[in-house]
Design an enzyme around this catalytic site. Sequence first.
Site, short mmCIF file in Angstrom:
data_model
loop_
_atom_site.label_atom_id
_atom_site.label_comp_id
_atom_site.label_asym_id
_atom_site.label_seq_id
_atom_site.Cartn_x
_atom_site.Cartn_y
_atom_site.Cartn_z
N ARG A 238 47.76 100.74 -31.28
CA ARG A 238 47.48 101.11 -29.90
C ARG A 238 47.09 102.58 -29.85
NH1 ARG A 238 46.98 96.57 -29.05
NH2 ARG A 238 47.99 95.19 -27.53
N GLU A 267 40.47 101.60 -23.05
CA GLU A 267 39.42 100.77 -23.63
C GLU A 267 38.86 99.81 -22.59
OE1 GLU A 267 41.42 100.63 -28.11
OE2 GLU A 267 41.67 98.94 -26.72
N HIS A 288 37.88 98.68 -31.69
CA HIS A 288 38.97 97.71 -31.55
C HIS A 288 38.57 96.34 -32.11
CE1 HIS A 288 42.83 96.97 -29.07
NE2 HIS A 288 42.78 96.13 -30.10
#
Length: 321
Positions: A238, A267, A288
């Site tokens: 994270r 994000e 990601h």
Amino acid sequence: MSISRSIESIVFLERNTFTIEFRRPAFDHEWIDYGETAPEEIVPRLRDATIAICNKLPMREDVVAQLPKLKLIAVAATGVDNVDLAFCRSRGIGVCNVRGYAANSLPEHALMLMLCLRRNLIAYRGDVQAGRWQEAKQYCLLDHPISDLQGTTLGVVGYGTLGQSLARLARSIGMNVLVAERKGAIDVREGRTSFADVLRRSDVLSLHCPLTEETRNLIGAVEIQRMKPNAILINTARGGLVDAPALLQALTVGQIGGAGIDVLSTEPPREGNVLLEASLPNLIVTPHIAWASRQAMEILGDQLVDSLEGFVRGEPRNLVT
């Protein structure tokens, strides 16, 4: 006399996060997909839903309180920091997640980042694209240092499924592995190493813990100062675990060797991020995707639908509340 069965209304709010097809549950249902959903669209789209499937959308009290028909929030991810678990518990709304689906995909991505940084892959690729190899006076270019991972020490912070899988992968190529105890812990469990010692001894530090109030900014300026000057930081967990401005400063002045980052605090980073503004040879940022191999998505999809079927059958699985 016929017996009527209730039909579950399933709404998938973030379908475009996945590139696979999801099998349909083996119970009476209607299923609605939305490719993307803005926060203000959550309530209208879930008004009649009994089951909501989400990924990163915020499912907070102000939203969930407006959804009286909702029985289950199925998070199509492991982290559930986007869901108000306490409020869902008070309303009797189940929350489930998916677990272990990226046990190969994410550790392989973390290893890739380590290798790229230790071997200066990005810099060498840039040299080739710039034509520097073609102009070389010998058969190879040796303008950037290259180091092996074999024999180095990996510090793993967060020793769940992903941390354990990365540790196995690292040992298979000859790395030594230290498993970090919780930051600030007084007692160190057997098989663990104090957080401070892991910072001090690791050549590579890889983060695999959830984002909580206790882990927010887990790695900041103080922690970076305690790391080796050539150490590499990997974060595929994270974004909020790392103080991004502190990391950028450390990379800029050469306080640590490099960083491989797959996650940011917000994000998508529509408002930008200091790590995206940097152009540093010792920083790699990926969008990601560490979790997102085709195989991992297929495992996730099957596990998610299994959880929906178990919940409706009265045999819930993967519940977090």
